[in-house]
Write a protein that holds these residues in place. Structure first.
Motif, mmCIF file in Angstrom:
data_model
loop_
_atom_site.group_PDB
_atom_site.id
_atom_site.type_symbol
_atom_site.label_atom_id
_atom_site.label_comp_id
_atom_site.label_asym_id
_atom_site.label_seq_id
_atom_site.Cartn_x
_atom_site.Cartn_y
_atom_site.Cartn_z
ATOM 1 N N ASN A 156 5.731 -14.617 21.163
ATOM 2 C CA ASN A 156 5.639 -16.073 21.077
ATOM 3 C C ASN A 156 4.281 -16.520 20.538
ATOM 4 N N THR A 157 3.802 -15.879 19.487
ATOM 5 C CA THR A 157 2.512 -16.262 18.920
ATOM 6 C C THR A 157 2.545 -16.205 17.389
ATOM 7 N N ALA A 158 2.423 -17.400 16.795
ATOM 8 C CA ALA A 158 2.434 -17.468 15.329
ATOM 9 C C ALA A 158 1.174 -16.815 14.768
ATOM 10 N N TYR A 159 0.044 -17.092 15.397
ATOM 11 C CA TYR A 159 -1.223 -16.496 14.947
ATOM 12 C C TYR A 159 -1.140 -14.973 15.044
ATOM 13 N N GLY A 160 -0.609 -14.483 16.176
ATOM 14 C CA GLY A 160 -0.483 -13.035 16.378
ATOM 15 C C GLY A 160 0.388 -12.386 15.314
ATOM 16 N N VAL A 161 1.528 -13.014 15.003
ATOM 17 C CA VAL A 161 2.415 -12.443 13.974
ATOM 18 C C VAL A 161 1.727 -12.485 12.605
ATOM 19 N N SER A 162 1.006 -13.585 12.327
ATOM 20 C CA SER A 162 0.317 -13.665 11.024
ATOM 21 C C SER A 162 -0.703 -12.535 10.892
ATOM 22 N N LYS A 163 -1.355 -12.190 12.006
ATOM 23 C CA LYS A 163 -2.370 -11.129 11.950
ATOM 24 C C LYS A 163 -1.730 -9.735 11.975
ATOM 25 N N ILE A 164 -0.536 -9.592 12.578
ATOM 26 C CA ILE A 164 0.213 -8.339 12.382
ATOM 27 C C ILE A 164 0.403 -8.161 10.878
ATOM 28 N N GLY A 165 0.791 -9.250 10.221
ATOM 29 C CA GLY A 165 1.008 -9.199 8.774
ATOM 30 C C GLY A 165 -0.235 -8.735 8.027
ATOM 31 N N VAL A 166 -1.399 -9.255 8.421
ATOM 32 C CA VAL A 166 -2.656 -8.890 7.734
ATOM 33 C C VAL A 166 -2.988 -7.410 7.961
ATOM 34 N N THR A 167 -2.805 -6.942 9.198
ATOM 35 C CA THR A 167 -3.128 -5.531 9.487
ATOM 36 C C THR A 167 -2.164 -4.593 8.756
ATOM 37 N N VAL A 168 -0.868 -4.907 8.803
ATOM 38 C CA VAL A 168 0.115 -4.028 8.152
ATOM 39 C C VAL A 168 -0.057 -4.086 6.630
ATOM 40 N N LEU A 169 -0.336 -5.272 6.093
ATOM 41 C CA LEU A 169 -0.590 -5.403 4.646
ATOM 42 C C LEU A 169 -1.749 -4.495 4.239
ATOM 43 N N SER A 170 -2.774 -4.451 5.074
ATOM 44 C CA SER A 170 -3.949 -3.619 4.760
ATOM 45 C C SER A 170 -3.570 -2.147 4.724
ATOM 46 N N ARG A 171 -2.732 -1.725 5.670
ATOM 47 C CA ARG A 171 -2.294 -0.321 5.699
ATOM 48 C C ARG A 171 -1.492 0.013 4.429
ATOM 49 N N ILE A 172 -0.654 -0.938 4.021
ATOM 50 C CA ILE A 172 0.159 -0.723 2.812
ATOM 51 C C ILE A 172 -0.743 -0.667 1.573
ATOM 52 N N GLN A 173 -1.680 -1.612 1.483
ATOM 53 C CA GLN A 173 -2.548 -1.675 0.294
ATOM 54 C C GLN A 173 -3.405 -0.420 0.173
ATOM 55 N N ALA A 174 -3.880 0.080 1.312
ATOM 56 C CA ALA A 174 -4.705 1.303 1.280
ATOM 57 C C ALA A 174 -3.864 2.475 0.770
ATOM 58 N N ARG A 175 -2.617 2.523 1.226
ATOM 59 C CA ARG A 175 -1.712 3.588 0.781
ATOM 60 C C ARG A 175 -1.489 3.493 -0.745
ATOM 61 N N LEU A 176 -1.286 2.266 -1.240
ATOM 62 C CA LEU A 176 -1.066 2.079 -2.683
ATOM 63 C C LEU A 176 -2.302 2.480 -3.487
ATOM 64 N N LEU A 177 -3.492 2.182 -2.945
ATOM 65 C CA LEU A 177 -4.722 2.594 -3.637
ATOM 66 C C LEU A 177 -4.776 4.112 -3.721
ATOM 67 N N ASN A 178 -4.386 4.789 -2.624
ATOM 68 C CA ASN A 178 -4.349 6.265 -2.644
ATOM 69 C C ASN A 178 -3.407 6.773 -3.721
ATOM 70 N N GLU A 179 -2.254 6.089 -3.848
ATOM 71 C CA GLU A 179 -1.228 6.568 -4.776
ATOM 72 C C GLU A 179 -1.563 6.231 -6.230
ATOM 73 N N GLN A 180 -2.097 5.005 -6.430
ATOM 74 C CA GLN A 180 -2.205 4.501 -7.803
ATOM 75 C C GLN A 180 -3.613 4.548 -8.389
ATOM 76 N N ARG A 181 -4.631 4.615 -7.494
ATOM 77 C CA ARG A 181 -5.999 4.568 -8.026
ATOM 78 C C ARG A 181 -6.864 5.649 -7.379
ATOM 79 N N LYS A 182 -6.221 6.780 -7.184
ATOM 80 C CA LYS A 182 -6.912 7.938 -6.613
ATOM 81 C C LYS A 182 -8.130 8.265 -7.483
ATOM 82 N N GLY A 183 -9.222 8.602 -6.831
ATOM 83 C CA GLY A 183 -10.409 8.952 -7.613
ATOM 84 C C GLY A 183 -11.310 7.773 -7.904
ATOM 85 N N GLU A 184 -10.879 6.556 -7.519
ATOM 86 C CA GLU A 184 -11.743 5.386 -7.740
ATOM 87 C C GLU A 184 -12.586 5.051 -6.513
ATOM 88 N N HIS A 185 -12.311 5.754 -5.406
ATOM 89 C CA HIS A 185 -13.147 5.647 -4.200
ATOM 90 C C HIS A 185 -13.196 4.233 -3.613
#
Ligand code: NAP
Length: 276
Positions: free
Chosen positions: A190-219
């Motif tokens: 029952n928390t809109a702020y909490g769900v929005s921040k779940i979104g931010v944390t999970v988005l970060s995990r996804i983006q980091a994974r994509l950087l590993n896959e697509q821009r490996k070696g760019e550090h």
């Protein structure tokens, strides 16, 4: 085109964002952009830091406005040929006793905290230069809200294979579920702020994974973090940390040295990786 390194902090006319700009002006070897959706509030904040002997630069940025995000993108591309540090700090929260209907709170909160932050990432991450650092300011509330989700949702949000599209669908579903008053039945906390921040944390995990896959070696290192409980307009005067103390973990992540290969794709608080 300037070869000077450049850092951008969203929502930095006050609170933790302003403190992050202050710290970066002292520690980052390059241009630091204080951004604000309102140029008047932004320029006043620049003047405040100038009185402290610091030299932040200013650019308008409303993360709810795609045109504004793209104007910043084009400016950075043209002037610097990219970006070295991005701190996604801008965010909103309704006060606990606010009587705005929950469905409206959900839509408005998700619009800025999740969808706005995502739009900034979509436009600016392609500009990140090698050894770039990206910090998405989330909250410990994302962890507690995750604990309040159904097992099924928790599994999805902890998945190492969830895609950005699937995350967007889930965030959209939360807003729709609140409109139909079925969000609790559907396993949401029952928390809109909490769900929005779940979104931010999970988005970060996804983006980091994509950087590993697509821009490996760019550090490039990208993380989510919690600044702690900080005395700002959002959290109020009883919070335990000053804004400068709240800036410490985001700034630590923004200035990870060039030989660091971690943390990356983590949720960090008090400069420590937390389990998700
Ligand atoms: P704050 O004092 O309310 O500052 C929020 C900043 O975000 C303001 O500069 C605000 O600009 C800006 N902002 C809001 N919507 C925006 C938009 N659409 N476009 C651009 N800027 C926008 O809050 P804070 O406590 O410093 O919070 C900063 C971040 O830390 C947020 O992401 C928050 O969720 C997170 N956080 C805070 C705490 C805490 O205890 N304070 C704890 C955990 C996480 P205006 O002045 O124009 O409104």
């Amino acid at each position: 085109m300037s070869s000077v390194p450049v850092a951008v902090v969203t929502g930095s006319n006050k609170g933790i964002g302003l403190a992050i700009v202050r710290a970066l002006c002292k520690q980052f070897p390059g241009d630091v952009y204080l951004t604000s959706r309102d140029p008047g509030r932004g320029q006043a904040a620049v003047a405040q830091l100038q009185q402290e002997g610091l030299q932040p630069l200013f650019h308008q940025l409303d993360i709810d406005d795609l045109q504004s995000i793209r104007a910043l993108r084009d400016f950075l591309k043209e002037k610097y040929g990219g970006l070295n540090v991005l701190v996604n700090n801008a965010g909103i929260a309704f006060k606990v006793h606010d009587t705005t209907p929950f469905a409206v709170q959900a839509e408005v909160t998700l619009k800025t905290n999740f969808f706005g932050t995502r739009n900034v990432c979509t436009e600016l991450l392609p500009l990140m230069k090698p050894y770039g650092r990206v910090v998405n300011v989330s909250s410990m509330v994302s962890s507690s809200a995750l604990g309040g989700c159904s097992q099924e949702l928790q599994q999805k949000f902890r998945s190492d294979t969830i895609t950005e599209e699937e995350l967007v669908q889930l965030m959209t579903k939360f807003v729709e579920d609140t409109k139909k008053s079925v969000h609790e039945k559907e396993g949401w906390p029952n928390t809109a702020y909490g769900v929005s921040k779940i979104g931010v944390t999970v988005l970060s995990r996804i983006q980091a994974r994509l950087l590993n896959e697509q821009r490996k070696g760019e550090h490039i290192l990208l993380n989510a973090c919690c600044p702690g409980w900080v005395r700002t307009d959002m959290a109020g005067p009883k919070a335990t940390k000053s804004p400068d103390e709240g800036a410490e973990t985001p700034v630590y992540l923004a200035l990870l040295p060039s030989d660091a290969d971690a943390p990356h794709g983590q949720f960090v608080s008090n400069k420590t990786v937390r389990p998700w």
